[in-house]
Scaffold this motif. Structure first.
Motif, PDB file in Angstrom:
ATOM      1  N   PRO A   1       0.827  -1.222   0.000  1.00 31.30           N
ATOM      2  CA  PRO A   1       0.000   0.000   0.000  1.00 31.30           C
ATOM      3  C   PRO A   1       0.855   1.263   0.000  1.00 31.30           C
ATOM      4  O   PRO A   1       1.973   1.263   0.533  1.00 31.30           O
ATOM      5  N   PRO A   2       0.364   2.328  -0.561  1.00 35.26           N
ATOM      6  CA  PRO A   2       1.105   3.597  -0.583  1.00 35.26           C
ATOM      7  C   PRO A   2       1.377   4.087   0.843  1.00 35.26           C
ATOM      8  O   PRO A   2       0.568   3.886   1.754  1.00 35.26           O
ATOM      9  N   GLU A   3       2.523   4.720   1.022  1.00 33.89           N
ATOM     10  CA  GLU A   3       2.875   5.278   2.326  1.00 33.89           C
ATOM     11  C   GLU A   3       2.931   6.799   2.214  1.00 33.89           C
ATOM     12  O   GLU A   3       3.570   7.342   1.307  1.00 33.89           O
TER      13      GLU A   3
ATOM     14  N   GLY B   1       9.400   0.348  -4.667  1.00 30.31           N
ATOM     15  CA  GLY B   1       9.822  -0.219  -5.936  1.00 30.31           C
ATOM     16  C   GLY B   1       9.317   0.517  -7.154  1.00 30.31           C
ATOM     17  O   GLY B   1       9.627   0.124  -8.280  1.00 30.31           O
ATOM     18  N   VAL B   2       8.545   1.569  -6.962  1.00 26.95           N
ATOM     19  CA  VAL B   2       7.988   2.316  -8.094  1.00 26.95           C
ATOM     20  C   VAL B   2       8.482   3.759  -8.108  1.00 26.95           C
ATOM     21  O   VAL B   2       9.062   4.233  -9.078  1.00 26.95           O
ATOM     22  N   GLY B   3       8.261   4.481  -7.009  1.00 30.22           N
ATOM     23  CA  GLY B   3       8.679   5.870  -6.969  1.00 30.22           C
ATOM     24  C   GLY B   3       7.915   6.658  -5.928  1.00 30.22           C
ATOM     25  O   GLY B   3       7.265   6.082  -5.045  1.00 30.22           O
ATOM     26  N   GLU B   4       7.989   7.977  -6.039  1.00 25.20           N
ATOM     27  CA  GLU B   4       7.329   8.848  -5.079  1.00 25.20           C
ATOM     28  C   GLU B   4       6.827  10.111  -5.770  1.00 25.20           C
ATOM     29  O   GLU B   4       7.189  10.400  -6.919  1.00 25.20           O
ATOM     30  N   ALA B   5       5.974  10.846  -5.075  1.00 24.43           N
ATOM     31  CA  ALA B   5       5.454  12.105  -5.584  1.00 24.43           C
ATOM     32  C   ALA B   5       5.095  12.979  -4.393  1.00 24.43           C
ATOM     33  O   ALA B   5       4.885  12.484  -3.284  1.00 24.43           O
ATOM     34  N   PHE B   6       5.028  14.279  -4.643  1.00 25.07           N
ATOM     35  CA  PHE B   6       4.745  15.238  -3.574  1.00 25.07           C
ATOM     36  C   PHE B   6       3.460  16.001  -3.887  1.00 25.07           C
ATOM     37  O   PHE B   6       3.106  16.202  -5.051  1.00 25.07           O
TER      38      PHE B   6
ATOM     39  N   ARG C   1      -0.813  13.261  -8.204  1.00 23.95           N
ATOM     40  CA  ARG C   1       0.421  13.464  -8.969  1.00 23.95           C
ATOM     41  C   ARG C   1       1.141  12.141  -9.216  1.00 23.95           C
ATOM     42  O   ARG C   1       1.683  11.916 -10.306  1.00 23.95           O
ATOM     43  N   PHE C   2       1.126  11.271  -8.219  1.00 25.35           N
ATOM     44  CA  PHE C   2       1.762   9.957  -8.399  1.00 25.35           C
ATOM     45  C   PHE C   2       1.118   9.200  -9.561  1.00 25.35           C
ATOM     46  O   PHE C   2       1.823   8.634 -10.404  1.00 25.35           O
ATOM     47  N   LEU C   3      -0.203   9.201  -9.605  1.00 22.75           N
ATOM     48  CA  LEU C   3      -0.896   8.502 -10.682  1.00 22.75           C
ATOM     49  C   LEU C   3      -0.599   9.136 -12.045  1.00 22.75           C
ATOM     50  O   LEU C   3      -0.471   8.433 -13.050  1.00 22.75           O
ATOM     51  N   ASP C   4      -0.477  10.458 -12.069  1.00 25.06           N
ATOM     52  CA  ASP C   4      -0.145  11.147 -13.324  1.00 25.06           C
ATOM     53  C   ASP C   4       1.235  10.754 -13.809  1.00 25.06           C
ATOM     54  O   ASP C   4       1.466  10.600 -15.032  1.00 25.06           O
ATOM     55  N   GLU C   5       2.159  10.588 -12.872  1.00 21.23           N
ATOM     56  CA  GLU C   5       3.557  10.329 -13.243  1.00 21.23           C
ATOM     57  C   GLU C   5       3.896   8.852 -13.402  1.00 21.23           C
ATOM     58  O   GLU C   5       4.760   8.494 -14.208  1.00 21.23           O
TER      59      GLU C   5
END
Length: 241
Positions: free
Chosen positions: A189-191, A214-219, A235-239
Motif C-alpha cells: 500500500p502507498p505510504e 519499488g515504483v517511486g514517489e510524488a509530492f 500526482r503519483f498517478l499522473d507520473e
C-alpha cells in the motif's frame, strides 16, 4: 413603556458583517453559477464553517439549499421517466446523499474555497464528507437567494450530471485510485509522510510525500494534511500510473 418591533428581514441584513470575496473565489463562483455573484456576503456565509468563530456560518443556507437540491433532482428524475415511484424515491435518496454531494464537492475543487478554523482543518475538515456535503447545499441556497431558482437549478444540473447519468464512481478519489493501482500491480500500500508544514497557524500549508515501494514517489501540497495527501496521490498517478 417603549415598544420595540422585531427587526424585519431586510433590516436584519444590515446587521450582518460586509464581506468580500477574493478574486479566485469570485471567479470560481461565477463559473459554478454561470453568472457573477452580486451579494458577496451571502456567498462568503455559504463557504464559512462554524469553526471560524464568526457571527455567520453556512447552516441556515444549508437548510434552504437542501430543499432546493431535493426539488431539482426530483423534477429531473421525473422528466427522465426513470421508473415507478418506489424506484424514483430510491434514486432521489442516493443522489442527494452526503456521499453524492461530497463527490460533487471534490470534482469542483470546493476545498480550495472553504473557510474552516484551524482545529477543523487539523481534524481533516477539508476532506470531511459531512462538511463538503453541507457546503454544497449551502451554496445552492446562496445561489437561489442571490439569483433565482432557474440559476440554482442550472448549477445543480451541471454539478450532478454525472451522478444522474449513472457515471458516478467512474472517477475515483485519488487516494482510493492509488490504493487500487498499488494492489493491482502487486505492490505494498502507498505510504504517506508529512514532509513540511509552513505558514501561520491560521493559514498553514502542508507538503506530503507519497511513495510506493519499488515504483517511486510524488509530492503534494494543500491547506490540510488530507488535502496534501490527495494532491500527492493524484500526482503519483499522473507520473507513474
Amino acid at each position: 413603556m417603549v415598544h420595540r418591533r422585531a427587526l424585519e428581514p431586510h433590516r436584519r441584513d444590515f446587521l450582518r458583517p460586509v464581506m468580500k470575496l477574493n478574486d479566485e473565489t469570485f471567479d470560481w463562483l461565477a463559473e459554478q453559477a454561470g453568472t457573477a455573484p452580486r451579494n458577496a456576503t451571502l456567498w462568503q456565509e455559504a463557504l464559512t464553517h462554524g469553526s471560524m468563530g464568526e457571527t455567520i456560518d453556512y447552516q441556515r443556507l444549508e437548510f434552504l439549499g437542501d430543499r432546493v437540491l431535493g426539488l431539482v433532482i426530483a423534477e429531473w428524475l421525473y422528466e427522465r421517466n426513470d421508473g415507478a415511484e418506489g424506484k424514483l424515491s430510491q434514486r432521489l435518496n442516493a443522489l442527494v446523499s452526503r456521499e453524492s454531494c461530497a463527490r460533487v464537492a471534490r470534482d469542483i475543487e470546493l476545498q480550495r474555497h472553504m473557510r474552516l478554523g484551524k482545529q477543523a482543518r487539523a481534524d481533516g475538515g477539508l476532506d470531511s464528507d459531512n462538511i463538503l456535503g453541507d457546503i454544497i447545499e449551502s451554496l445552492i441556497g446562496a445561489c437561489l437567494l442571490d439569483h433565482d431558482f432557474s440559476t440554482a437549478r442550472g448549477m445543480v444540473r451541471k454539478w450532478f450530471a454525472d451522478e444522474v447519468e449513472g457515471r458516478a464512481g467512474q472517477r475515483k478519489h485519488p487516494k482510493s485510485a492509488l490504493q487500487e493501482w498499488a494492489a493491482g500491480n502487486r505492490r505494498k500500500p502507498p505510504e504517506y509522510e508529512l514532509v513540511e508544514r509552513s505558514g501561520p497557524d491560521h493559514a498553514s500549508r502542508f507538503t506530503v510525500r507519497v511513495s510506493v515501494n519499488g515504483v517511486g514517489e510524488a509530492f503534494g501540497e494543500g491547506d490540510s494534511k488530507q488535502q496534501a495527501e490527495t494532491a500527492a496521490a493524484e500526482r503519483f498517478l499522473d507520473e507513474h500510473g
